[in-house]
Enzyme design. Structure first.
Site, PDB file in Angstrom:
ATOM      1  N   GLN A   1       0.834  -1.200   0.000  1.00  0.00           N
ATOM      2  CA  GLN A   1       0.000   0.000   0.000  1.00  0.00           C
ATOM      3  C   GLN A   1       0.871   1.253   0.000  1.00  0.00           C
ATOM      4  O   GLN A   1       0.357   2.354  -0.039  1.00  0.00           O
ATOM      5  CB  GLN A   1      -0.889   0.028   1.255  1.00  0.00           C
ATOM      6  CG  GLN A   1      -1.899  -1.081   1.325  1.00  0.00           C
ATOM      7  CD  GLN A   1      -2.613  -1.134   2.664  1.00  0.00           C
ATOM      8  OE1 GLN A   1      -2.553  -2.131   3.358  1.00  0.00           O
ATOM      9  NE2 GLN A   1      -3.299  -0.059   3.050  1.00  0.00           N
TER      10      GLN A   1
ATOM     11  N   GLU B   1       0.622  -1.564   4.702  1.00  0.00           N
ATOM     12  CA  GLU B   1       0.963  -0.139   4.776  1.00  0.00           C
ATOM     13  C   GLU B   1       2.420   0.021   5.192  1.00  0.00           C
ATOM     14  O   GLU B   1       3.182   0.730   4.557  1.00  0.00           O
ATOM     15  CB  GLU B   1       0.026   0.573   5.762  1.00  0.00           C
ATOM     16  CG  GLU B   1       0.346   2.062   5.907  1.00  0.00           C
ATOM     17  CD  GLU B   1      -0.691   2.853   6.692  1.00  0.00           C
ATOM     18  OE1 GLU B   1      -1.821   2.360   6.861  1.00  0.00           O
ATOM     19  OE2 GLU B   1      -0.367   3.972   7.126  1.00  0.00           O
TER      20      GLU B   1
ATOM     21  N   ARG C   1      -5.864   7.668  16.849  1.00  0.00           N
ATOM     22  CA  ARG C   1      -7.173   7.552  16.213  1.00  0.00           C
ATOM     23  C   ARG C   1      -8.192   6.923  17.177  1.00  0.00           C
ATOM     24  O   ARG C   1      -9.365   7.291  17.164  1.00  0.00           O
ATOM     25  CB  ARG C   1      -7.092   6.764  14.901  1.00  0.00           C
ATOM     26  CG  ARG C   1      -8.345   6.856  14.052  1.00  0.00           C
ATOM     27  CD  ARG C   1      -8.178   6.244  12.664  1.00  0.00           C
ATOM     28  NE  ARG C   1      -7.664   7.171  11.677  1.00  0.00           N
ATOM     29  CZ  ARG C   1      -8.395   8.052  10.988  1.00  0.00           C
ATOM     30  NH1 ARG C   1      -9.691   8.143  11.176  1.00  0.00           N
ATOM     31  NH2 ARG C   1      -7.830   8.857  10.115  1.00  0.00           N
TER      32      ARG C   1
ATOM     33  N   ALA D   1      -6.017   5.262   5.354  1.00  0.00           N
ATOM     34  CA  ALA D   1      -6.867   6.251   5.998  1.00  0.00           C
ATOM     35  C   ALA D   1      -8.096   6.577   5.134  1.00  0.00           C
ATOM     36  O   ALA D   1      -8.661   7.666   5.249  1.00  0.00           O
ATOM     37  CB  ALA D   1      -6.075   7.517   6.349  1.00  0.00           C
TER      38      ALA D   1
ATOM     39  N   GLU E   1     -12.848   2.570   5.112  1.00  0.00           N
ATOM     40  CA  GLU E   1     -12.794   2.045   6.477  1.00  0.00           C
ATOM     41  C   GLU E   1     -14.063   2.221   7.317  1.00  0.00           C
ATOM     42  O   GLU E   1     -14.421   1.317   8.075  1.00  0.00           O
ATOM     43  CB  GLU E   1     -11.637   2.703   7.240  1.00  0.00           C
ATOM     44  CG  GLU E   1     -10.268   2.402   6.685  1.00  0.00           C
ATOM     45  CD  GLU E   1      -9.226   3.299   7.320  1.00  0.00           C
ATOM     46  OE1 GLU E   1      -9.182   4.499   6.997  1.00  0.00           O
ATOM     47  OE2 GLU E   1      -8.468   2.796   8.167  1.00  0.00           O
TER      48      GLU E   1
END
Ligand code: MTE
Ligand code: HPA
Ligand code: MOS
Length: 793
Positions: free
Chosen positions: A218, A253, A331, A535, A736
């Site tokens: 990613q 990621e 987050r 994200a 997401e």
């Protein structure tokens, strides 16, 4: 499956609306759909191998925490087909693949910190020979004490980054004023990404210290940095390319880096192409997963169930290194409110250092872990007050505007786009919630063994990287002289449809039908310094960047058209493969050919940086998000109270994709995320033995949802809305946030369990709610009820 798909058209370009022509807002199939079903879509392992290609495998630690006393590779080197063995000392550059903090060795340099940590690389003629040889190493360890759970890490104050603390007002004082207080603990397990294509990198040496790495990732730019550092060369020596992944879900990621680096180190030494493809078991033993969280909470509320203050201590299982644990925890802190105004707040978030895999990004990135805690608490408040949980949820919702107040999040961002009231009202009607609630109560009253449960849960999810500088993207758009268009952008395709959406945006901008536009592989030699496709911002950021590039080209072509055919530049229209200028309709291709001959530049770059974002990590406040995406869902389950088995009978989900760029793809994203989130909260259980070895490292023991676990009655629709922010065509991200929708499945199960005690007791239920956990919770409720009967209550 009874899936209701609601497609609708949107278009911001007035002229094209008038002409009835648009390429955005249409339910185009995924750009690779036909290749996918034909088996012709190429994944990294499908790329034909170059002559001389070798295959690598990793040798892994068998201890959770130990010093390596000695390593003997004689038997490995003598094994069939083995060409080389490399350890940490063979790394020419930096032995690190950590994305933020450099505490993440590629190969252990003498200390091992989890079972599965890579220690050495074996390169052989075949994949199979490399894997067989790996097992022949003799490694002698001196074992050290290991910390395995987040609770132990908290007790030992063992953290990978310093704890984070967010305070608003004085929660302690507010508790004193509260009519009621709820206090408790909750544990929510982690989750394996379980991308169908495992981690893989294919490193091909080029001339003059160059290296091409074909990688399922990613984040090609991060792979480029890690490989350059590991080889001790510059970034300009390294090219990383990814055409597509067979799923990433956050697991690629940062954690594709280890595999890219190991392949590249081997290839650099041997000057031969080296492929490293992880076997499923190795993939699960080596790489990090979703962070599990343990919470200790206390909430004060009034007689109506309105929350006055909330305090929570959350500790995650970060694993042995920091990886992305800090932004994940951030987050979580920023999603503890979910859709609710919480009054005075005190949140302490800790990233527990444990001797397990280094946990990483997974769809939602801490958001689901933050929000589920408050939903659990609200569920308890409702049962304590003998109220429907939906009513308690509603009275705690954020206000819609300044006049209503209660619209500032705990981190200081004002909620200016709140549509949760309307969205929930719509779903309450369309799902027939109230009637079904009554029906289920009636059913349970006459069904001693099978119990039904129902729950309605809302979602609010902040869109943007919570690290501000990552919110940027670049694109290149080429128009060839035959009028066909090629787009390259920083986003990576992992099945979510970012290429389809970006191509739609470019086609729309240039007035072309979608089949005129193609996207290429993501490639670090085309767009530099890209952010991860993560994200949920892939289409938001790269769509804007590509639109910017296409817009430049459109302006140039319009200018040229007016020069050639007369008329006003503002009046030139691009639609349906035609350019309308001064009363003439010129085929796009013809105009392009003329423009080429006139030496007009027919390619352009584009760039986008999301405006209005800022974040102060010290005070944990600012404007971390560009906007919020909303959603809600209703789930109905039936539980067998003798076995703990259950089934999702019906699920309704309503999701706010703004002006959807592609409703079909967005509905697919919502469905996929719903089932994936349901797996996290129900059947997917990660289990480490006392020695710290992950025992659930294959599909035989780790249970992801199957098609038979999808509800027969599954009604997914998109909420008709337009983003108040100037996002790409006023759409909203979809990757997401829908993962939080199946909270309703978990709470429906809890509701069914509660019926066993006539809804008088809060079932102690951690996630995942496996059949075993469900049975234990039923027993606990029965014990509570029996104790009350015994004491005459
Ligand atoms: N959908 C598919 N099919 N495969 C994936 O790996 N990853 C999810 C989501 N949807 C994923 C997916 C995650 S974790 C993110 S962050 C987003 O897609 C990333 O893509 P986007 O930003 O382009 O939506
Ligand atoms: N999501 C995914 N990756 C990230 C984020 C995020 O919010 N912040 C930093 N890396
Ligand atoms: Mo997604 S977890 O941000 O890759």
């Amino acid at each position: 499956m009874n899936t209701q798909t609601e497609a609708f058209l949107t278009d911001k370009n007035q002229a094209q609306v008038e002409a009835g022509w648009a390429e955005v807002g249409k339910s185009h199939p995924h750009e690779s759909a036909i290749l996918h079903v034909l088996g012709e879509a190429r994944y990294t392992d499908d790329i034909p191998e170059l002559q001389g290609t070798l295959h690598a495998a990793l040798g892994l630690s068998s201890k959770a925490h130990a010093r390596i006393l000695s390593m003997n590779f004689d038997a490995v080197k003598n094994a069939c087909g083995v060409v080389a063995v490399y350890t940490a000392k063979d790394i020419p550059g930096t032995n690190d693949c950590g994305p933020i903090i450099h505490d993440d060795p590629i190969l252990s340099a003498g200390l091992v910190e989890y079972v599965g940590q890579p220690i050495f690389i074996v390169v052989a003629d075949t994949h199979d020979n490399a894997r067989r040889a790996v097992r022949k190493a003799e490694i002698v360890y001196e074992e050290l004490p290991a910390i395995l759970t987040p609770q132990e890490a908290k007790k030992a104050q063992s953290f990978v980054v310093p704890p984070m603390h967010l305070q608003r007002g004085d929660a302690q004082q507010a508790f004193e004023r509260s009519a009621h207080r709820v206090k408790g603990e909750l544990y929510v397990g982690g989750q394996e990404q379980f991308y169908l294509e495992g981690q893989i990198s294919y490193a091909i040496p080029k001339e003059d210290r160059g290296m091409l790495v074909l990688c399922s990732t990613q984040h090609p730019s991060e792979m480029q940095h890690v490989v350059a550092h590991a080889l001790g060369v510059h970034s300009h020596n390294i090219v990383v390319e990814c055409r597509r992944m067979g799923g990433g879900f956050g697991g690629k990621e940062s954690q594709s880096a280890l595999w890219a680096a190991a392949a590249a180190i081997s290839a650099a030494h041997l000057k031969r192409p080296v492929k490293l493809r992880a076997d499923r078991d190795d993939d699960m033993m080596v790489t990090g997963k979703r962070h599990c969280f343990h919470y200790e909470y206390e909430v004060g509320h009034d007689d109506q169930g309105r929350i006055i203050a909330a305090k929570v201590e959350m500790v995650s299982r970060a694993g042995f290194s920091a990886d992305l644990s800090a932004p994940v925890a951030t987050r979580a802190v920023c999603h503890f409110d979910n859709t609710y105004y919480l009054g005075d707040v005190d949140i302490l978030a800790m990233c527990g250092k444990t001797n397990t895999q280094s946990n990483t990004a997974f769809r939602g990135f801490g958001g689901p872990q933050g929000a589920i805690a408050i939903e659990y608490i609200i569920d308890e408040i409702a049962r304590n007050l003998n109220q429907d949980a939906l009513d308690i949820r509603k009275i705690n919702f954020y206000g819609r505007n300044d006049a209503e107040g209660r619209n500032i999040t705990q981190y200081g961002q004002k909620v200016v786009d709140n549509i949760i009231h309307e969205l929930v009202a719509e779903l309450e009607v369309s799902s027939d919630y109230q009637q079904r609630r009554a029906d289920i109560k009636a059913f349970n009253a006459h069904s001693p063994v099978l119990k039904k449960g129902l729950a309605f849960t809302p979602v609010k999810f902040g869109i943007a990287f919570n690290v501000t500088h990552l919110n940027q993207a670049g694109a290149l758009v080429h128009i060839y002289t035959d009028g066909s268009v090629l787009v390259n952008h920083g986003g990576c395709e992992m099945g979510q449809g970012v290429n389809t959406k970006v191509c739609q945006v470019v086609a729309h901008e240039l007035g072309l039908n979608l089949d005129q536009v193609r996207a290429t592989a993501t490639d670090t030699s085309k767009v530099a310094n890209t952010s991860a496709t993560a994200a949920s911002t892939g289409a938001d950021l790269n769509g804007k960047a590509a639109q910017n590039a296409a817009h430049t080209l459109r302006q140039r072509l319009a200018e040229f058209a007016v020069k050639t055919y007369g008329g006003e530049q503002e009046a030139v229209r691009f639609a349906a493969d035609l350019v309308s200028v001064n009363g003439l309709d010129i085929p796009f291709e013809a105009l392009v050919q003329k423009a080429y001959l006139a030496r007009v530049q027919l390619w352009s770059d584009g760039f986008y940086a999301t405006p209005g974002l800022h974040w102060d990590p010290k005070t944990m406040s600012g404007n971390p998000f560009s906007y919020f995406a909303y959603g809600a869902s209703v789930s109905e389950v039936i539980v067998d109270t003798l076995t703990g088995e259950w089934k999702l009978l019906r699920a309704d989900a309503l999701y706010d994709a703004g002006n959807s760029l592609n409703p079909a793809i967005d509905i697919g994203q919502v469905e996929g995320a719903f089932i994936q989130g349901m797996g996290w909260l129900t059947t997917e259980e990660l289990w480490w033995n006392k020695g710290g070895k992950l025992m659930t490292h294959a599909p035989s023991t780790y249970k992801i949802p199957a098609i038979s676990d999808c509800p027969e009655d599954f009604r997914v629709s998109l909420y008709q809305n337009s983003n108040v922010q100037d996002s790409i065509h006023r759409s909203k991200a979809v990757g997401e946030p829908p993962l939080l929708l199946p909270f309703s499945v978990f709470f429906a199960i809890r509701d069914a369990i509660a019926s066993v005690g006539d809804y008088r007791y809060n079932p102690p239920l951690n996630a995942p709610a496996t059949s075993e956990a469900i049975l234990l919770a039923i027993n606990a409720v029965e014990d509570l009820a029996a104790a009350d009967i015994a004491s005459g209550l």
